[in-house]
Design a protein around this motif. Sequence first.
Motif, mmCIF file in Angstrom:
data_model
loop_
_atom_site.group_PDB
_atom_site.id
_atom_site.type_symbol
_atom_site.label_atom_id
_atom_site.label_comp_id
_atom_site.label_asym_id
_atom_site.label_seq_id
_atom_site.Cartn_x
_atom_site.Cartn_y
_atom_site.Cartn_z
ATOM 1 N N PRO A 1 -3.234 -3.001 13.001
ATOM 2 C CA PRO A 1 -2.931 -1.668 12.475
ATOM 3 C C PRO A 1 -2.661 -0.677 13.596
ATOM 4 O O PRO A 1 -3.058 -0.926 14.732
ATOM 5 C CB PRO A 1 -4.209 -1.303 11.699
ATOM 6 C CG PRO A 1 -5.286 -2.140 12.320
ATOM 7 C CD PRO A 1 -4.628 -3.395 12.791
ATOM 8 N N PRO A 2 -1.983 0.433 13.266
ATOM 9 C CA PRO A 2 -1.517 0.830 11.929
ATOM 10 C C PRO A 2 -0.279 0.049 11.505
ATOM 11 O O PRO A 2 0.548 -0.319 12.330
ATOM 12 C CB PRO A 2 -1.191 2.318 12.103
ATOM 13 C CG PRO A 2 -0.800 2.447 13.555
ATOM 14 C CD PRO A 2 -1.683 1.471 14.288
ATOM 15 N N TYR A 3 -0.174 -0.152 10.201
ATOM 16 C CA TYR A 3 0.924 -0.934 9.643
ATOM 17 C C TYR A 3 2.070 0.002 9.256
ATOM 18 O O TYR A 3 2.132 0.493 8.126
ATOM 19 C CB TYR A 3 0.452 -1.710 8.414
ATOM 20 C CG TYR A 3 -0.749 -2.599 8.647
ATOM 21 C CD1 TYR A 3 -0.763 -3.520 9.687
ATOM 22 C CD2 TYR A 3 -1.862 -2.521 7.812
ATOM 23 C CE1 TYR A 3 -1.860 -4.351 9.897
ATOM 24 C CE2 TYR A 3 -2.960 -3.352 8.008
ATOM 25 C CZ TYR A 3 -2.954 -4.255 9.057
ATOM 26 O OH TYR A 3 -4.042 -5.072 9.260
ATOM 27 N N ILE A 4 2.967 0.248 10.172
ATOM 28 C CA ILE A 4 4.067 1.172 9.891
ATOM 29 C C ILE A 4 5.436 0.582 10.200
ATOM 30 O O ILE A 4 6.457 1.260 10.011
ATOM 31 C CB ILE A 4 3.904 2.497 10.671
ATOM 32 C CG1 ILE A 4 3.855 2.229 12.178
ATOM 33 C CG2 ILE A 4 2.658 3.245 10.209
ATOM 34 C CD1 ILE A 4 3.887 3.505 13.010
ATOM 35 N N TYR B 1 0.818 -1.211 0.000
ATOM 36 C CA TYR B 1 0.000 0.000 0.000
ATOM 37 C C TYR B 1 0.852 1.261 0.000
ATOM 38 O O TYR B 1 0.430 2.317 -0.474
ATOM 39 C CB TYR B 1 -0.971 0.000 1.189
ATOM 40 C CG TYR B 1 -0.394 0.429 2.508
ATOM 41 C CD1 TYR B 1 -0.330 1.778 2.857
ATOM 42 C CD2 TYR B 1 0.093 -0.500 3.426
ATOM 43 C CE1 TYR B 1 0.198 2.183 4.081
ATOM 44 C CE2 TYR B 1 0.615 -0.109 4.643
ATOM 45 C CZ TYR B 1 0.676 1.234 4.967
ATOM 46 O OH TYR B 1 1.208 1.631 6.176
ATOM 47 N N GLY B 2 2.096 1.160 0.521
ATOM 48 C CA GLY B 2 2.924 2.341 0.743
ATOM 49 C C GLY B 2 3.162 3.201 -0.472
ATOM 50 O O GLY B 2 3.188 4.433 -0.357
ATOM 51 N N GLN C 1 8.264 3.949 5.930
ATOM 52 C CA GLN C 1 6.840 4.180 6.132
ATOM 53 C C GLN C 1 6.567 5.423 6.954
ATOM 54 O O GLN C 1 7.081 5.585 8.049
ATOM 55 C CB GLN C 1 6.209 2.964 6.807
ATOM 56 C CG GLN C 1 4.702 2.920 6.722
ATOM 57 C CD GLN C 1 4.206 3.099 5.297
ATOM 58 O OE1 GLN C 1 3.782 4.172 4.909
ATOM 59 N NE2 GLN C 1 4.289 2.053 4.497
ATOM 60 N N GLY C 2 5.745 6.294 6.414
ATOM 61 C CA GLY C 2 5.281 7.470 7.135
ATOM 62 C C GLY C 2 6.367 8.445 7.549
ATOM 63 O O GLY C 2 6.162 9.278 8.429
ATOM 64 N N ASP D 1 -2.302 -5.068 1.949
ATOM 65 C CA ASP D 1 -2.011 -5.058 3.383
ATOM 66 C C ASP D 1 -1.594 -6.440 3.884
ATOM 67 O O ASP D 1 -1.845 -6.793 5.035
ATOM 68 C CB ASP D 1 -3.202 -4.540 4.185
ATOM 69 C CG ASP D 1 -4.499 -5.279 3.890
ATOM 70 O OD1 ASP D 1 -4.509 -6.137 2.986
ATOM 71 O OD2 ASP D 1 -5.516 -4.989 4.553
ATOM 72 N N HIS E 1 -3.880 4.950 4.529
ATOM 73 C CA HIS E 1 -3.624 3.686 5.218
ATOM 74 C C HIS E 1 -4.702 2.690 4.802
ATOM 75 O O HIS E 1 -5.843 3.083 4.518
ATOM 76 C CB HIS E 1 -3.659 3.893 6.740
ATOM 77 C CG HIS E 1 -3.274 2.683 7.526
ATOM 78 N ND1 HIS E 1 -4.169 1.665 7.810
ATOM 79 C CD2 HIS E 1 -2.103 2.320 8.089
ATOM 80 C CE1 HIS E 1 -3.551 0.734 8.509
ATOM 81 N NE2 HIS E 1 -2.296 1.092 8.698
#
Length: 366
Positions: A208-211, A160-161, A216-217, A267, A167
Amino acid sequence: EYGKQWYQRRVRGFSSFLALLCFDKNCSTKILYASVGNLNTMTTSVEGPLTTEQVSQWQERGYVVVPGLIESQLVQSCTQIMHDIFKNSASKDFGSDGKCEFPTSTDLDDVTVHENLIDAVCQLLGSPDILLTQSDGWCKAGHTDFGAQQNNDQRFHMDYGNNTFMHPTPWHEPENVAAIVYLADTEVTGGGTAVCYREGEDDELYQPPYINMPGQGGHWEFYNDRKHAEAYFEKNHPEIAKFRKKLYERQRIPIYKPGDVLLYRYDVWHRGTPVNIGHKRAVINIAWKKRDSFWHQNWNPGWGKWNYYGKTEKVITRLSPKQRAIIGIPKPGHPYWNEKNVEWFGARYPGINLEPYRQNLKTKDC
């Protein structure tokens, strides 16, 4: 079809009611589909080529490997095309640099718009309205470069990134399906995609959150290579390193045969693995989204970029309405279609079969 509307009422802690309502030309209403089930279980009313077990595995574990969706003759043709294109070269990173992006005006296109794939995706998403967002054939070669940004031996990640700014939605509300169509036997070539599957609602790796992944982020530095990525976390973020170690402990690397299709989600944890030295592994990467999920980006340039030269127009002319719909051409029955628009569509694509679009003009919804 465009007179259909979904009605769903959900009550937390109880069951959910799902109904497909159809409003006909007299504005009367019919319930075409209804389902009652637990909120933690996805329901689908769309028929397709996947078995109940295959759909369930994708819904619960995040992936499924499906043989037999693509005819063997088409697989062999695409394998030869990829061999010819990448005979003297292959990719150290993802993609074909445009050489095998849809539309190619070759048999690769027939895989991208294959109705078995379209129907399978509609099954998994529980929706007949999907759009194509990615299609690229490419060839990965075995090599000894394990630099920090190489995809030779990838780190675990989710897709997804770099496909959306958002998200992922809750697990049982998926918006995307991704696929890898294998044109090689990975028992020989190596390079099979590894998957870390989900183990139920309480799985610690799927909360989640998937970081907890590189880049990421803005939280963590980006490294594509597995050893570089995990060394970075071990040194700078040991708690994340412990988390990520569990991904590798659970990974599975299926043996993929030519024509096998890995269907997965944006995801789900997965990674690319090394191709054996002296070998090449050819695949076609394809992805789709629900039509109304506009926050998911196209990976490819716009499908119409190569119009004007005749090849794309020939592809459009020979596709079925279902196949055209996934690249943004309205389905028969859509409000776009009227007598003039059908006529002008035919003028743009001489020889195209307009009958499906004309037939639905007679039964337009009120």
